[in-house]
Scaffold this motif. Structure first.
Motif, PDB file in Angstrom:
ATOM      1  N   GLU A 118       0.832  -1.207   0.000  1.00 29.68           N
ATOM      2  CA  GLU A 118       0.000   0.000   0.000  1.00 29.68           C
ATOM      3  C   GLU A 118       0.867   1.258   0.000  1.00 29.68           C
ATOM      4  OE1 GLU A 118      -2.568  -0.346   3.366  1.00 29.68           O
ATOM      5  OE2 GLU A 118      -3.703  -2.009   2.487  1.00 29.68           O
ATOM      6  N   THR A 119       1.934   1.240   0.771  1.00 29.96           N
ATOM      7  CA  THR A 119       2.862   2.384   0.807  1.00 29.96           C
ATOM      8  C   THR A 119       3.490   2.589  -0.567  1.00 29.96           C
ATOM      9  OG1 THR A 119       3.346   1.844   3.111  1.00 29.96           O
ATOM     10  CG2 THR A 119       4.862   3.341   2.014  1.00 29.96           C
ATOM     11  N   PHE A 120       3.869   1.508  -1.201  1.00 35.34           N
ATOM     12  CA  PHE A 120       4.466   1.576  -2.533  1.00 35.34           C
ATOM     13  C   PHE A 120       3.477   2.179  -3.537  1.00 35.34           C
ATOM     14  CE2 PHE A 120       5.024  -0.538  -6.685  1.00 35.34           C
ATOM     15  CZ  PHE A 120       6.263  -0.027  -7.023  1.00 35.34           C
ATOM     16  N   GLN A 121       2.209   1.721  -3.476  1.00 38.23           N
ATOM     17  CA  GLN A 121       1.198   2.257  -4.398  1.00 38.23           C
ATOM     18  C   GLN A 121       0.985   3.765  -4.185  1.00 38.23           C
ATOM     19  OE1 GLN A 121      -2.200  -0.273  -3.716  1.00 38.23           O
ATOM     20  NE2 GLN A 121      -1.826  -1.401  -5.622  1.00 38.23           N
ATOM     21  N   ARG A 122       0.948   4.206  -2.931  1.00 39.93           N
ATOM     22  CA  ARG A 122       0.780   5.638  -2.648  1.00 39.93           C
ATOM     23  C   ARG A 122       1.941   6.449  -3.208  1.00 39.93           C
ATOM     24  NH1 ARG A 122       0.658   5.603   3.061  1.00 39.93           N
ATOM     25  NH2 ARG A 122      -0.208   3.542   3.268  1.00 39.93           N
ATOM     26  N   LYS A 123       3.145   5.944  -3.050  1.00 41.55           N
ATOM     27  CA  LYS A 123       4.315   6.652  -3.582  1.00 41.55           C
ATOM     28  C   LYS A 123       4.254   6.727  -5.105  1.00 41.55           C
ATOM     29  CE  LYS A 123       7.691   5.792   0.039  1.00 41.55           C
ATOM     30  NZ  LYS A 123       8.970   5.155   0.382  1.00 41.55           N
ATOM     31  N   GLN A 124       3.827   5.630  -5.731  1.00 43.38           N
ATOM     32  CA  GLN A 124       3.715   5.629  -7.193  1.00 43.38           C
ATOM     33  C   GLN A 124       2.678   6.648  -7.663  1.00 43.38           C
ATOM     34  OE1 GLN A 124       6.022   4.616  -8.782  1.00 43.38           O
ATOM     35  NE2 GLN A 124       6.124   2.409  -9.112  1.00 43.38           N
ATOM     36  N   GLN A 125       1.549   6.727  -6.970  1.00 41.65           N
ATOM     37  CA  GLN A 125       0.511   7.700  -7.335  1.00 41.65           C
ATOM     38  C   GLN A 125       1.037   9.112  -7.155  1.00 41.65           C
ATOM     39  OE1 GLN A 125      -2.804   6.659  -4.866  1.00 41.65           O
ATOM     40  NE2 GLN A 125      -3.446   4.951  -6.185  1.00 41.65           N
ATOM     41  N   HIS A 126       1.739   9.370  -6.056  1.00 46.91           N
ATOM     42  CA  HIS A 126       2.307  10.690  -5.807  1.00 46.91           C
ATOM     43  C   HIS A 126       3.299  11.071  -6.893  1.00 46.91           C
ATOM     44  CE1 HIS A 126       3.599  14.164  -3.552  1.00 46.91           C
ATOM     45  NE2 HIS A 126       4.854  13.731  -3.569  1.00 46.91           N
ATOM     46  N   ARG A 127       4.150  10.150  -7.305  1.00 46.36           N
ATOM     47  CA  ARG A 127       5.136  10.404  -8.352  1.00 46.36           C
ATOM     48  C   ARG A 127       4.433  10.687  -9.699  1.00 46.36           C
ATOM     49  NH1 ARG A 127       9.046   5.477  -6.558  1.00 46.36           N
ATOM     50  NH2 ARG A 127       9.976   6.532  -4.778  1.00 46.36           N
ATOM     51  N   ALA A 128       3.352   9.929  -9.964  1.00 48.94           N
ATOM     52  CA  ALA A 128       2.618  10.139 -11.211  1.00 48.94           C
ATOM     53  C   ALA A 128       1.992  11.515 -11.251  1.00 48.94           C
ATOM     54  CB  ALA A 128       1.556   9.059 -11.390  1.00 48.94           C
ATOM     55  N   LEU A 129       1.472  11.975 -10.114  1.00 49.12           N
ATOM     56  CA  LEU A 129       0.863  13.317 -10.040  1.00 49.12           C
ATOM     57  C   LEU A 129       1.949  14.388 -10.180  1.00 49.12           C
ATOM     58  CD1 LEU A 129      -1.768  12.861  -7.192  1.00 49.12           C
ATOM     59  CD2 LEU A 129      -2.205  13.130  -9.640  1.00 49.12           C
TER      60      LEU A 129
END
Length: 132
Positions: A118-129
């Motif tokens: 879940e932490t990894f997914q949040r970081k990926q979403q933040h990077r995409a934004l």
């Protein structure tokens, strides 16, 4: 003239093959093996093989010797001199987990894996934004 009880070379029983004969190992480490077989044509054939003999010395650690001296023989092994096929009791403690304990450990590790994912997914979403 044929004498009774005397066999000619062609009268040999094919079932009676001489035993395998091995010579002693020579100075170069070879021994000669002589054996007789019956080939596809039902003929008795002499097969001579040269075999190289290699002797390997195994080193046994002192701790292993001490451990073997400490262990006691049981069952059919008591009184047996040849120890090549002997079962020995080892008095070291072995800990086993019950199925409930192992499931509890698995669920704990699954929670950690899920949390990390879940932490990894949040970081990926933040990077995409951040890229947009």
């Amino acid at each position: 003239m044929s004498r009774a009880g005397v066999k000619n070379w062609g009268d040999d029983d094919e079932d009676e093959l001489p035993e395998v004969h091995d010579t002693a190992v020579d100075a170069k480490g070879f021994k000669t093996r002589t054996e007789y077989i019956i080939n596809d044509r039902s003929q008795k054939v002499k097969v001579t093989s040269k075999i190289r003999v290699i002797e390997e010395k195994m080193r046994t650690p002192i701790a292993v010797k001490e451990r073997r001296a400490r262990l006691q023989k049981f069952g059919n092994a008591i009184g047996v001199v040849d120890e090549s096929n002997v079962t020995i009791i080892d008095y070291n403690e072995i800990y086993m987990l019950t199925p409930k304990d192992s499931e509890a450990e698995d669920s704990g590790s699954n929670q950690n894996v899920n949390k990390a994912f879940e932490t990894f997914q949040r970081k990926q979403q933040h990077r995409a934004l951040a890229r947009k």
